[in-house]
Enzyme design. Structure first.
Site, PDB file in Angstrom:
ATOM      1  N   PHE A  81      -1.774  16.102   5.068  1.00 48.95           N
ATOM      2  CA  PHE A  81      -2.059  15.582   3.735  1.00 48.95           C
ATOM      3  C   PHE A  81      -0.817  15.699   2.856  1.00 48.95           C
ATOM      4  O   PHE A  81      -0.178  16.740   2.779  1.00 48.95           O
ATOM      5  CB  PHE A  81      -3.223  16.353   3.095  1.00 48.95           C
ATOM      6  CG  PHE A  81      -3.635  15.758   1.788  1.00 48.95           C
ATOM      7  CD1 PHE A  81      -4.394  14.599   1.746  1.00 48.95           C
ATOM      8  CD2 PHE A  81      -3.246  16.346   0.592  1.00 48.95           C
ATOM      9  CE1 PHE A  81      -4.765  14.027   0.531  1.00 48.95           C
ATOM     10  CE2 PHE A  81      -3.605  15.779  -0.625  1.00 48.95           C
ATOM     11  CZ  PHE A  81      -4.368  14.620  -0.650  1.00 48.95           C
TER      12      PHE A  81
ATOM     13  N   ARG B 275       0.883  12.496  -8.757  1.00 44.32           N
ATOM     14  CA  ARG B 275       1.406  11.135  -8.565  1.00 44.32           C
ATOM     15  C   ARG B 275       2.807  10.969  -9.140  1.00 44.32           C
ATOM     16  O   ARG B 275       3.578  10.113  -8.717  1.00 44.32           O
ATOM     17  CB  ARG B 275       0.493  10.104  -9.236  1.00 44.32           C
ATOM     18  CG  ARG B 275      -0.878   9.974  -8.630  1.00 44.32           C
ATOM     19  CD  ARG B 275      -1.574   8.722  -9.178  1.00 44.32           C
ATOM     20  NE  ARG B 275      -2.998   8.712  -8.929  1.00 44.32           N
ATOM     21  CZ  ARG B 275      -3.564   8.298  -7.797  1.00 44.32           C
ATOM     22  NH1 ARG B 275      -2.815   7.862  -6.811  1.00 44.32           N
ATOM     23  NH2 ARG B 275      -4.873   8.300  -7.659  1.00 44.32           N
TER      24      ARG B 275
ATOM     25  N   GLU C  47       0.845  -1.210   0.000  1.00 40.99           N
ATOM     26  CA  GLU C  47       0.000   0.000   0.000  1.00 40.99           C
ATOM     27  C   GLU C  47       0.873   1.251   0.000  1.00 40.99           C
ATOM     28  O   GLU C  47       2.025   1.216   0.437  1.00 40.99           O
ATOM     29  CB  GLU C  47      -0.846   0.028   1.278  1.00 40.99           C
ATOM     30  CG  GLU C  47      -2.329  -0.174   1.088  1.00 40.99           C
ATOM     31  CD  GLU C  47      -3.076   0.873   0.283  1.00 40.99           C
ATOM     32  OE1 GLU C  47      -2.462   1.642  -0.487  1.00 40.99           O
ATOM     33  OE2 GLU C  47      -4.300   0.922   0.414  1.00 40.99           O
ATOM     34  N   ASP C  48       0.294   2.353  -0.471  1.00 40.67           N
ATOM     35  CA  ASP C  48       1.025   3.620  -0.403  1.00 40.67           C
ATOM     36  C   ASP C  48       1.003   4.188   1.012  1.00 40.67           C
ATOM     37  O   ASP C  48       2.019   4.625   1.541  1.00 40.67           O
ATOM     38  CB  ASP C  48       0.446   4.643  -1.407  1.00 40.67           C
ATOM     39  CG  ASP C  48      -1.065   4.836  -1.280  1.00 40.67           C
ATOM     40  OD1 ASP C  48      -1.718   4.116  -0.485  1.00 40.67           O
ATOM     41  OD2 ASP C  48      -1.603   5.713  -1.978  1.00 40.67           O
TER      42      ASP C  48
ATOM     43  N   ASP D 286      -3.811   5.296   6.723  1.00 36.65           N
ATOM     44  CA  ASP D 286      -4.252   6.513   7.393  1.00 36.65           C
ATOM     45  C   ASP D 286      -5.167   6.091   8.556  1.00 36.65           C
ATOM     46  O   ASP D 286      -4.672   5.780   9.637  1.00 36.65           O
ATOM     47  CB  ASP D 286      -4.976   7.348   6.319  1.00 36.65           C
ATOM     48  CG  ASP D 286      -5.331   8.754   6.753  1.00 36.65           C
ATOM     49  OD1 ASP D 286      -4.637   9.302   7.604  1.00 36.65           O
ATOM     50  OD2 ASP D 286      -6.313   9.311   6.228  1.00 36.65           O
TER      51      ASP D 286
HETATM   52  P1  5GP Z   1      -7.444   4.878   5.150  1.00 36.85           P
HETATM   53  O1  5GP Z   1      -8.557   3.933   4.816  1.00 36.85           O
HETATM   54  O2  5GP Z   1      -6.285   4.214   5.839  1.00 36.85           O
HETATM   55  O3  5GP Z   1      -7.952   6.057   5.942  1.00 36.85           O
HETATM   56  O4  5GP Z   1      -6.976   5.536   3.806  1.00 36.85           O
HETATM   57  C1  5GP Z   1      -6.147   4.899   2.933  1.00 36.85           C
HETATM   58  C2  5GP Z   1      -6.135   5.584   1.606  1.00 36.85           C
HETATM   59  O5  5GP Z   1      -6.389   6.977   1.725  1.00 36.85           O
HETATM   60  C3  5GP Z   1      -4.766   5.472   0.972  1.00 36.85           C
HETATM   61  O6  5GP Z   1      -4.656   4.325   0.194  1.00 36.85           O
HETATM   62  C4  5GP Z   1      -4.681   6.745   0.161  1.00 36.85           C
HETATM   63  O7  5GP Z   1      -5.216   6.525  -1.114  1.00 36.85           O
HETATM   64  C5  5GP Z   1      -5.556   7.725   0.894  1.00 36.85           C
HETATM   65  N1  5GP Z   1      -4.797   8.683   1.724  1.00 36.85           N
HETATM   66  C6  5GP Z   1      -4.696   8.721   3.070  1.00 36.85           C
HETATM   67  N2  5GP Z   1      -3.932   9.743   3.488  1.00 36.85           N
HETATM   68  C7  5GP Z   1      -3.536  10.391   2.367  1.00 36.85           C
HETATM   69  C8  5GP Z   1      -2.702  11.541   2.141  1.00 36.85           C
HETATM   70  O8  5GP Z   1      -2.156  12.197   3.039  1.00 36.85           O
HETATM   71  N3  5GP Z   1      -2.514  11.882   0.831  1.00 36.85           N
HETATM   72  C9  5GP Z   1      -3.084  11.203  -0.205  1.00 36.85           C
HETATM   73  N4  5GP Z   1      -2.815  11.634  -1.430  1.00 36.85           N
HETATM   74  N5  5GP Z   1      -3.865  10.114  -0.012  1.00 36.85           N
HETATM   75  C10 5GP Z   1      -4.079   9.715   1.254  1.00 36.85           C
END
Ligand code: 5GP
Length: 184
Positions: free
Chosen positions: A155, A168, A102-103, A106
């Protein structure tokens, strides 16, 4: 370039390329060691993980496969909480060691949902490998075996991560500094 504008927002450089590559090398070495004697299947979660997956896999010294899946819930700069379905998993994962790439983790909701979908297919094991992890935002109990870098609750864009589809392609990670590009 330390400040970039992506669409209507400005971002400052927060993780330079060298630091990213160093962290990725470390994770690749750990995986290579931990998975010695196994043939893991890497599941890269699109779109955000494409650059990380490419750099990580180049450094993993194991016989392995990679497949790409999609599961996204993010729009703009806020989590919606809604989770979509898993797209593109054509590989049989039953009995196989799987590493999800995963990238960013969060709130952890996306990963938790994805892990549930994968467990239902009876893999031998599933480990999570994320480039970035925001520990302050984590809402669920999640075992993240590999997290290349821990970051604060801001963010970010770049290195695969987008703001509204853009940014990206930036080779480094940038953190948001203000709401509009033209208010200074
Ligand atoms: P989660 O379900 O853990 O809250 O969110 C995961 C997804 O939210 C990640 O795969 C990503 O696509 C997006 N995401 C969460 N934080 C960020 C951020 O700071 N920047 C960006 N561009 N995407 C984020």
């Amino acid at each position: 370039m330390d400040i970039v504008t992506v669409k209507d927002k400005r971002f400052r450089l927060s993780i330079p390329a060298q630091e990213l590559q160093q962290a990725i090398r470390r994770v690749a070495e750990n995986i290579t060691e931990d998975y010695a004697g196994q043939q893991p299947l890497f599941l890269a979660v699109l779109n955000g993980s494409f650059m990380f997956a490419a750099d990580l896999l180049r450094r993993v010294e194991l016989p392995c496969e990679i497949a790409f899946v999609k599961l996204s819930s993010y729009a703009g700069t806020d989590t919606t909480g809604a989770v979509r379905e898993l797209i593109g998993l054509n590989t049989d994962i039953e009995g196989r060691p799987v590493i999800v790439v995963e990238d960013i983790v969060d709130t952890g909701l996306t990963m938790q949902h994805l892990l549930g979908l994968l467990q239902a297919r009876n893999p031998k094991s599933v480990d999570v490998c994320t480039l970035l992890f925001k520990p302050e935002k984590l809402k669920v109990d999640l075992d993240i075996r590999y997290a290349a870098l821990r970051i604060p609750n801001d963010f970010i864009v770049g290195y695969g991560l987008d703001y509204d589809g853009f940014g990206r392609n930036l080779p480094q990670i940038y953190t948001i500094i203000d709401e509009t590009a033209d208010n200074q």
